[in-house]
Structure formats: C-alpha cells, structure tokens
Design a protein around this motif. Structure first.
Motif: not given
Length: 326
Positions: A197, A199, A208, A210, A212, A219, A223, A226-227, A238, A240
């Motif tokens: 990945h 990410a 962080p 993530k 998705i 989703e 996501a 939140e970020a 963040v 993603i």
C-alpha cells in the motif's frame, strides 16, 4: 457500501446533492471525451470517469474556508469544490469566458475564491503547493485545512517525499489523498512499488496512513472527515490512499494496451455512482424516479455548459500577451 454513521452535517439533502454532483462530474468528462475525439477541443486532457467518489466524497466534508490542490486529472475536484461547469467548459473550448480566459485549458483550471488552488500539469506539482498553503494557515492562524490530491505516479516523485517530511516536522494542517487508480500512465502500481500500500509510506514520516476503498462514497467521506478534523485540531498531516480506477486511458492518445478488457469490466462493476445510488435507495433517501431525475438534471446542465461555451467569444489577438509571465 460501508455502513458507518456519517458526520452530522451530511444530511439527506446533502446526499441527494452529492449524487447529482457525481453525475455532473461523469457527464462533464464524457462530453469532453467526445469533443476531443472529434477534434473540437485542442491540447490534451485527462479524464476521471470512474473516480467520482474520491473527488465528491472528500470535498463534501470540507468547510467553506478549506482549500484543495488538484492534479492534471482535475475536473472532478474542480466541480466538487463548486466551480461553474459553464466556465470550465468554456476554458476547454479556448473561450474568453473560461476560468483562464481560454489560455490555460484542462490542466490549469483554478478557482481561488472557492478555495481551489488549481490543477497542475506537473506530476506531483500540487503537493508542495498544498504544504505552502497549509503553512500559511498555521502561521496566520487561519484555521483552514488543505486537501492535496495526487495520483499513484506522483507518490514516486521527489516532491512527495520532501513535502510529506516538511508537513510532518512542522505539524501542518494538510491531508494528502493519493488517488491510486492503479496506473501511472501505462505503469502498473504492481511494477512501480515494492510495498503493498502507498499509504504504508506514512510510517516513514511519523504520520497516520490509511487505505480506503475510493469507490465507496461513505468510506471516503468518513475517512477524509476524520483526517481533516485531526489536521484541523493541530495534530499534523494524514496520508490517505484511495484505491480506485480510471475507466478511460491516461490521456486522449492512450489505447490502453497495457491492461486487459477483463480488468476494466471488473472495475466497472464497482461503479461508485451505482453503489452510492443503491445505498441511497436502500436508506429511503431517494426513489428510482428521483435518481433518474437527478441524472437527467446533471445531463442537462452539461449540455447547457456546452451551449454556453460554443456561443462564447474567442480571445482577440490583442490579448495574446496578457497574463503571460515568462
């Protein structure tokens, strides 16, 4: 479709608006594709058909003051951030009523008033610009977050690594969104990365990361929300990675010889618009009739944008050197 509770401000009314917006994005790019094929639009273009959820879902959770930086495949981001499809279409037609007075074309549309800091013809070019905008927000205490879109190909550019490092050590309010559509031009991610990945690279910068499903509107919204709130609270950036797929070729000259038609069909089954419609109908937010009405409204708006572009004037020869800075 994921079933998490959405942010409270994403009302049923907003969901309906987003469904129509996804169709606007798709019809805009499909229309542009037709015009390029007929030689009615010049230059080049990069279409985001199949990637509607990453643009619409990510930008849906922003505040009005928040900013975005886009990519060469940026029509969807532009529409989702509130751009006029009339002015966008006029720009592609090279008309004075376009965003850049007909001089920028597909890869240079920006709408600073709406917080869209611009598309970019340079792969990875928008990433350091997003970091600069986020630095401004932090230093001037302006409270906005920057969403930075880029593709999987840009994740192997130096600008990606330098920008994520700076954003991390300075704790900047920026959310990096890699739209991994599986190919950087004709190069498969499977051949261009030795990690599972993209990410996962977040670990190297202490931020962080993530992964998705980029074709799942819910989703994406959850996501990214939140970020964005994590970044807004002063905790830093963040990364993603939204896994998605472009249905069309890299650009207008791409015969797609590097991928199979079977692979394309598999991804078409994951159509983000179809999946979002199924969710909305299951929840009783829209009926089949309402869904069809919204689709038709989006189609008409794009047809009206074409009419606006076609009847708009060409730039006059005496404006040739205006807005030229090199």
């Amino acid at each position: 479709m994921s079933n998490h509770a959405l942010p409270a401000f994403i009302t049923d009314e907003k969901l309906v608006e987003l469904y129509k917006q996804m169709w606007l994005i798709r019809y805009f790019d499909e229309k542009v594709d037709q015009f390029f094929a007929k030689g009615m639009i010049h230059g080049t273009t990069h279409l985001c058909v199949g990637q509607e959820a990453t643009a619409a879902g990510s930008i849906a959770v922003l505040q009005e003051k928040d900013k975005i930086t886009s990519t060469h495949r940026g029509h969807g981001h532009c529409i989702a951030k509130g751009a006029s499809v009339d002015k966008m279409m006029a720009e592609l037609f090279g008309k004075v009523t376009g965003y850049c007075k007909g001089k920028g074309g597909s890869m240079h549309i920006a709408d600073v008033e709406k917080g869209n800091l611009g598309a970019n013809g340079i792969v990875g070019g928008g990433i350091p610009l997003a970091v600069g905008a986020a630095l401004t927000s932090k230093m001037k205490n302006e409270g906005y977050v920057v969403l930075c879109f880029f593709g999987d190909g840009a994740a192997n550019e130096g600008s990606f690594h330098e920008s994520l490092n700076l954003a991390s050590i300075w704790g900047l309010p920026v959310v990096f969104i890699c739209e991994n559509n599986q190919y950087g031009m004709s190069g498969s991610v499977k051949e261009m990365f030795n990690i599972e990945h993209i990410a996962d690279r977040a670990q190297a910068y202490g931020i962080p990361g993530k992964v998705i499903d980029g074709n799942d509107m819910l989703e994406v919204m959850n996501a990214v929300y939140e970020a964005v709130e994590y970044a807004r609270s002063g905790k830093g950036p963040v990364l993603i990675e939204a896994k998605t797929y472009r249905w069309k070729g890299h650009s207008k000259s791409d015969a797609k010889k590097y991928r199979t038609r079977e692979e394309e069909q598999e991804w078409r089954k994951k159509d983000p618009i179809k999946r979002f419609k199924e969710y909305l109908m299951e929840k009783g937010v829209i009926t089949e009739e309402k869904a069809e009405q919204l689709r038709e409204e989006a189609f008409r708006e794009i047809e009206e944008a074409v009419a606006f572009a076609e009847k708009s004037p060409e730039p006059s020869i005496d404006t040739l050197l205006e807005d030229v800075y090199a």
